[in-house]
Structures are given as C-alpha cells and as structure tokens.
Motif scaffolding. Structure first.
Motif, PDB file in Angstrom:
ATOM      1  N   ILE A  45       0.810  -1.147   0.031  1.00  0.00           N
ATOM      2  CA  ILE A  45      -0.134   0.125  -0.057  1.00  0.00           C
ATOM      3  C   ILE A  45       0.910   1.407   0.237  1.00  0.00           C
ATOM      4  O   ILE A  45       0.727   2.296  -0.730  1.00  0.00           O
ATOM      5  N   ARG A  49       2.279   0.964  -7.024  1.00  0.00           N
ATOM      6  CA  ARG A  49       1.169   1.388  -7.770  1.00  0.00           C
ATOM      7  C   ARG A  49       0.270   0.565  -8.095  1.00  0.00           C
ATOM      8  O   ARG A  49       0.515  -0.639  -7.641  1.00  0.00           O
ATOM      9  N   PHE A  50      -1.149   0.947  -8.260  1.00  0.00           N
ATOM     10  CA  PHE A  50      -2.087   0.198  -8.435  1.00  0.00           C
ATOM     11  C   PHE A  50      -2.559   0.174  -9.812  1.00  0.00           C
ATOM     12  O   PHE A  50      -2.564   1.252 -10.194  1.00  0.00           O
ATOM     13  N   SER A  53      -8.212   2.483  -9.145  1.00  0.00           N
ATOM     14  CA  SER A  53      -8.401   2.891  -7.816  1.00  0.00           C
ATOM     15  C   SER A  53      -9.158   1.745  -7.222  1.00  0.00           C
ATOM     16  O   SER A  53      -9.026   1.683  -5.693  1.00  0.00           O
ATOM     17  N   ARG A  56      -6.927  -0.564  -5.497  1.00  0.00           N
ATOM     18  CA  ARG A  56      -6.241  -0.122  -4.166  1.00  0.00           C
ATOM     19  C   ARG A  56      -7.353   0.105  -3.099  1.00  0.00           C
ATOM     20  O   ARG A  56      -6.952  -0.445  -2.145  1.00  0.00           O
ATOM     21  N   GLN A  57      -8.594   0.292  -3.145  1.00  0.00           N
ATOM     22  CA  GLN A  57      -9.435   0.335  -2.186  1.00  0.00           C
ATOM     23  C   GLN A  57      -9.741  -1.162  -1.688  1.00  0.00           C
ATOM     24  O   GLN A  57      -9.834  -1.241  -0.552  1.00  0.00           O
ATOM     25  N   THR A  59      -7.506  -3.356  -1.889  1.00  0.00           N
ATOM     26  CA  THR A  59      -6.050  -3.998  -1.015  1.00  0.00           C
ATOM     27  C   THR A  59      -6.432  -3.228   0.390  1.00  0.00           C
ATOM     28  O   THR A  59      -5.884  -3.906   1.386  1.00  0.00           O
TER      29      THR A  59
END
Length: 317
Positions: A45, A49-50, A53, A56-57, A59
């Motif tokens: 995190i 980089r993801f 979005s 990312r949320q 994870t």
C-alpha cells in the motif's frame, strides 16, 4: 504494480489467516506469520502503484481484515498491546475504505479486549460506538454489535440491560436475509445461542454471587445454549471456542453445587487443553481451579483434587 490478480492472492492470504486463527489461535508462531502478512500488505500500500483505484481500495480493505484477524490472535496470545496496535491499524484502514460494517466489527473486538482487561466501562463505550457504526449495515453485523454490547453489560453485572440488548441482537439475526447478507469475515455467525449463553454466564459471575437468586437462574438458562452448541458441533470440543465455553460451563456448574457435572465437564476438556495455546482458555481454567480451591469442603475430595492437579499442569504450561 498491484493488479486485481495480486489483490485476489492477498484475499486468499486473508482467508488462510482466518482459518489459521480458528485452528491455532493463541499461537505465537501463528501470530508471527500473520504479522509478516500484515507488514507485507502494508508495504504494497505504501510503496506500490495500483492498476486502478478500485484495486487500491480493495487492498486497503483486505489489510483492515488481516489486521483484525492478527489482533484477535494477539489478544488470545495475551499480547494486548500488540493486539491493540493491530486493531488500530484495522480501524484506520476500514475508515479509509468507508467500510462501516468492518469498523463496527473491529470496535466489537476492542470491546471484547476491554472486557478481558477488566475495563468494563470502556468496553460499553466501545460497544456503543460499534452499534453506531453498524446502523446501516447488514442485519448480521447489527446482531453482532448488539451481542458485543450485551457482553459489556454482562461484564458490568447489569442483568436487565444484558437481557434487553441480547433480545435486540436476536431480533436482528432473525431477519430472513441475515445469513445471506453476512460479510465474509462474519462467516462463523449462524446463530447467537452460544454467544448468549456465554454472556449469561459472564453476567451471573459479574454479580459476585453466581450461585444465588437471579444470577443462579441466569446460569440455568445458559446451560442449554452452551451444551446444545457443544453437542451439535462436536469438532469444537477440541478447539479454542469449545474449551473456553466448556470451562465457563464447568465454573457455572460449580457455582450451583453440581459437582459431578463440574468434574465431568472439566475432565473432558483437559485432554485437549494442552494443544490449544490460548491465554484466554488458560486463564478461565485457572479461575476454575481457584473456584475449587475456595471450597474448603472439597479439599479431601479425591476426584476434585485430581482435577485440580490436572488443571495446574495445563495452566502452568
């Protein structure tokens, strides 16, 4: 780059850690493994980089779930400071992903921890916060939040509030969609019978006179909740939950002078107790030994003295 496929792998790790806690909760080796996983996901995190979005949320939310599981294991290992750190990490991540149901769940875990540490008024405040966080959550989440508050009332010896809040939780769980809409981390909640039974026993003991009056009646009400659960889930006899609830049941029997049931129940547990590395289980078994030691009339009772010797062997380990 963290892709949806990598997030899937993290999700599998979260699930495996849940299973590990179910089978080896309280083990320091299991806790070290979970801590490594929490640290690894945190590194993703912070430093990766993801692909999008949403990944990312997801994870970050998985990190929150993983931290909650690690916190529960740390708490059962008796490492309360570390457990609190994990719970704080989980809360922050759950807030960041606006997951109020998971926020409520972690607040419920903090409630349970506060009770274990004797911080009963703090536990009630945490339980209230958990109920507030769950206001728009699925019925099972609201049921669990109410059950945690009921347990906080129990720890304070407030039997009226215990019964009232228990009824609230049962009402939520009776919703026809309660089981189908459970989040994955609440996979184990199918009914509240054993949770209710444990809260009733806790409440009776918190009065300081569990063998008399309303408290004694509450212990009698708790019996079928615990014994029925153990009978229907024989596999739990050898795990942490079975040992914990069984040990409290033995204490309940002793408070009501049902000595034969006390010895038989505790004796059936001890063959498994040495394989379950749970500080919570050990402290409850030690409390049973203290209860037995306080009964002067049992000092020459051979089955009780054999049981006490076995209890001391297990709790010393």
């Amino acid at each position: 780059m963290i892709t949806p496929g990598i997030a899937d792998d993290i999700a599998a790790t979260v699930e495996s850690c849940r299973r590990l806690d179910d089978t080896e909760g309280g083990s320091r080796a299991a806790l070290r493994h979970m801590q490594q996983q929490v640290t690894e996901v945190a590194g993703h995190i912070r430093n990766s980089r993801f692909s999008d979005s949403a990944t990312r949320q997801r994870t970050i939310n998985l990190w929150a779930q993983l931290a909650q599981t690690a916190g529960w294991t740390a708490m059962d290992t008796g490492l309360h400071t570390r457990a609190h750190h994990f719970y704080a990490t989980g809360l922050k991540a759950a807030h960041e992903t606006a997951d109020r149901a998971l926020t409520s769940h972690i607040l419920g875990c903090l409630t349970f921890q506060a009770i274990a540490r004797g911080q009963h008024h703090d536990a009630l405040a945490l339980a209230d916060a958990g109920i507030t966080a769950a206001l728009s959550a699925a019925p099972a989440v609201r049921a669990m939040a109410a059950a945690r508050k009921a347990h906080a009332h129990a720890a304070l010896g407030d039997l009226t509030a215990l019964r009232r809040t228990t009824d609230v939780g049962l009402t939520f769980l009776a919703h026809p969609d309660a089981r189908d809409t459970r989040p994955p981390w609440l996979y184990w909640l199918s009914d509240l019978r054993v949770v209710t039974g444990q809260s009733y026993i806790t409440g009776a003991f918190a009065t300081g006179a569990p063998g008399t009056g309303e408290a004694r009646a509450l212990l009698a009400e708790a019996d079928p909740f615990i014994t029925g659960w153990l009978g229907r889930h024989a596999e739990h006899i050898a795990d942490r939950d079975g040992l914990l609830h069984g040990a409290w049941l033995a204490r309940s029997y002793l408070a009501r002078d049902q000595l034969e049931h006390t010895v038989a129940t505790a004796g059936s547990l001890l063959q498994y107790a040495s394989t379950v590395p749970s500080a919570h289980v050990r402290s409850t078994l030690a409390a049973l030994d203290t209860d037995l030691a306080a009964r002067r009339e049992l000092r020459s009772h051979r089955p009780v003295q054999r049981l006490r010797a076995d209890l001391q062997d297990v709790t010393a380990g």
